[in-house]
Design an enzyme around this catalytic site. Structure first.
Site, PDB file in Angstrom:
ATOM      1  N   GLY A  10       1.040  -1.296  -0.103  1.00 20.47           N
ATOM      2  CA  GLY A  10      -0.147   0.228   0.263  1.00 20.47           C
ATOM      3  C   GLY A  10       0.771   1.600   0.396  1.00 20.47           C
ATOM      4  O   GLY A  10       2.111   1.200   0.042  1.00 20.47           O
ATOM      5  N   PHE A  11       0.151   2.202  -0.222  1.00 18.74           N
ATOM      6  CA  PHE A  11       0.352   3.420  -0.425  1.00 18.74           C
ATOM      7  C   PHE A  11       1.707   4.285   0.947  1.00 18.74           C
ATOM      8  O   PHE A  11       3.390   3.665   0.614  1.00 18.74           O
ATOM      9  CB  PHE A  11       0.106   4.682   0.035  1.00 18.74           C
ATOM     10  CG  PHE A  11       0.012   6.166  -0.511  1.00 18.74           C
ATOM     11  CD1 PHE A  11       1.570   6.464  -0.796  1.00 18.74           C
ATOM     12  CD2 PHE A  11       0.141   7.437   0.484  1.00 18.74           C
ATOM     13  CE1 PHE A  11       1.959   7.716  -1.196  1.00 18.74           C
ATOM     14  CE2 PHE A  11       0.026   8.151   0.319  1.00 18.74           C
ATOM     15  CZ  PHE A  11       1.177   8.785  -0.266  1.00 18.74           C
ATOM     16  N   ILE A  12       1.835   4.235   2.081  1.00 21.03           N
ATOM     17  CA  ILE A  12       2.539   4.486   3.464  1.00 21.03           C
ATOM     18  C   ILE A  12       3.402   3.168   3.719  1.00 21.03           C
ATOM     19  O   ILE A  12       4.386   3.302   3.887  1.00 21.03           O
ATOM     20  CB  ILE A  12       1.957   5.041   5.075  1.00 21.03           C
ATOM     21  CG1 ILE A  12       0.551   5.952   4.176  1.00 21.03           C
ATOM     22  CG2 ILE A  12       2.380   5.049   5.656  1.00 21.03           C
ATOM     23  CD1 ILE A  12      -0.219   6.007   5.253  1.00 21.03           C
ATOM     24  N   TYR A 151     -16.011   4.921   7.745  1.00 19.74           N
ATOM     25  CA  TYR A 151     -14.972   4.299   7.350  1.00 19.74           C
ATOM     26  C   TYR A 151     -13.827   5.078   9.128  1.00 19.74           C
ATOM     27  O   TYR A 151     -13.615   4.345   9.496  1.00 19.74           O
ATOM     28  CB  TYR A 151     -13.898   5.515   6.667  1.00 19.74           C
ATOM     29  CG  TYR A 151     -12.687   5.206   6.616  1.00 19.74           C
ATOM     30  CD1 TYR A 151     -12.030   4.308   6.605  1.00 19.74           C
ATOM     31  CD2 TYR A 151     -12.545   6.661   6.923  1.00 19.74           C
ATOM     32  CE1 TYR A 151     -10.376   4.233   6.476  1.00 19.74           C
ATOM     33  CE2 TYR A 151     -10.287   6.674   6.656  1.00 19.74           C
ATOM     34  CZ  TYR A 151      -9.736   6.008   6.773  1.00 19.74           C
ATOM     35  OH  TYR A 151      -8.834   5.946   7.177  1.00 19.74           O
ATOM     36  N   LYS A 155     -12.370   2.712  12.277  1.00 20.10           N
ATOM     37  CA  LYS A 155     -11.157   3.341  12.484  1.00 20.10           C
ATOM     38  C   LYS A 155     -11.470   3.228  14.525  1.00 20.10           C
ATOM     39  O   LYS A 155     -10.598   3.295  14.658  1.00 20.10           O
ATOM     40  CB  LYS A 155     -10.984   4.278  12.175  1.00 20.10           C
ATOM     41  CG  LYS A 155      -9.751   4.613  10.562  1.00 20.10           C
ATOM     42  CD  LYS A 155      -8.859   3.115  11.100  1.00 20.10           C
ATOM     43  CE  LYS A 155      -8.447   3.302   9.228  1.00 20.10           C
ATOM     44  NZ  LYS A 155      -7.127   2.212   9.291  1.00 20.10           N
TER      45      LYS A 155
END
Length: 332
Positions: A10-12, A151, A155
């Protein structure tokens, strides 16, 4: 160290894995390469990580107990749990994907960490948990009981579940509240990628909130630098680092804002993209979307107390770096 990074493609996760490998650590990367966005982007990230002999890729979803057990089989000293179903707007379309990944999947990681405890477990959260908080900037000790998207709710559940495991089993856990992370190799569903794509093609861009939104944009290199420094700062029960510490009174658990604490108007962000690409955008100003908030701004007092510095990259510089990458990136 041996570090397990979930969501490594993924991105991070990709950027963090690259940094850890460059520092000489071993990285176990757990990722399912799910098709939420163009999987070719994830495949390219994964291929670059696999070129390093100290990277071990494990394929599987968080909900797959066998895959999670395989990732924990070499007893990682640190776990950075970044894998999740991301995106506020997509949660209106596919809500069960959020409970599957963000709730059930996080529970699988917590269970594995109970059986094979790391020295520190870091868990991705989001600034979205603050909802439409009246006060800005948002502090880690602010109430987060009124999420305005599913979402955000998942979280918040991630944070609550991790606190219970820190209390019950003594696993040191830090939850990371990210604020609008952007940069090269970013997700195609995020505003920067969509805006750059449209502007480069001469197509109009949709600006929600009629351009009045503000975001605490945080450049990805700054984010992974903060995570890297936090790895060596596990919370210790009864030992707060400052009066602003969110350290739990009953568990080795805290939550930390990961941001620069300098919110930027969305229109300034768009102007930076136009400048970097060299073309003006045709703008369609639209009302706020369900689940969005007008402003995000982080109080970074605790982050500064823990790691000594906070993200500093200016939006214009970060956007230029993204556009330089975007101009040369092509899917396989």
């Amino acid at each position: 160290m041996r570090v397990l990074v979930t969501g490594s493609a993924g991105f991070i996760g990709y950027h963090l894995s690259l940094r850890l490998l460059a520092e000489g650590h071993e990285v176990i990367g757990l990722d399912a390469l799910t098709p939420y966005y163009d999987v070719r982007l994830k495949q390219q990230r994964q291929a670059m990580l696999e070129a390093n002999a100290r990277f071990l890729g494990v394929s599987g979803r968080l909900e797959d107990e066998a895959a999670v057990d395989a990732a924990f089989s070499d007893a990682p000293e640190v776990v950075v749990h970044l894998a999740a179903q991301a995106g506020v707007r997509y949660s209106l379309e596919a809500p069960f994907s959020y409970t599957d990944s963000n709730v059930t999947g996080t529970l699988a990681i917590l269970e594995a960490a109970r059986r094979t405890p790391p020295k520190h477990l870091l868990v991705a959260s989001s600034s979205s948990v603050y909802g439409m908080a009246a006060g800005q900037p948002s502090r880690e000790t602010d109430m987060t009981d009124r999420p305005v998207s599913l979402y955000a709710a998942t979280k918040k559940a991630t944070e609550a579940m991790s606190h219970s495991y820190a209390h019950l089993f003594g696993v040191p856990i830090t939850c990371l509240r990210f604020f609008t992370v952007y940069g090269p190799w970013g997700r195609p569903d995020m505003a920067l990628f969509r805006f750059a794509e449209a502007i480069a093609a001469g197509e109009p861009i949709s600006i929600f909130g009629e351009g009045r939104m503000r975001r605490d944009f945080t450049y990805v290199d700054d984010v992974v630098a903060a995570i890297d420094r936090l790895i060596g700062k596990p919370p210790v029960l009864g030992k707060p680092v400052s009066p602003a510490d969110s350290l739990s009174p009953v568990a080795p658990w805290r939550v930390v804002n990961i941001a620069g604490g300098r919110p930027v108007e969305l229109m300034r962000f768009v102007t930076a993209i136009e400048t970097a690409i060299g073309r003006a955008a045709t703008k369609e100003l639209l009302p706020m979307q369900p689940g969005d908030v007008a402003e995000t701004a982080a109080d970074v007092t605790l982050l500064r107390a823990l790691v000594g510095e906070v993200p500093q990259t200016e939006v214009e510089d970060g956007v230029r770096a993204f556009c330089d990458w975007f101009g040369g990136w092509r899917p396989d």
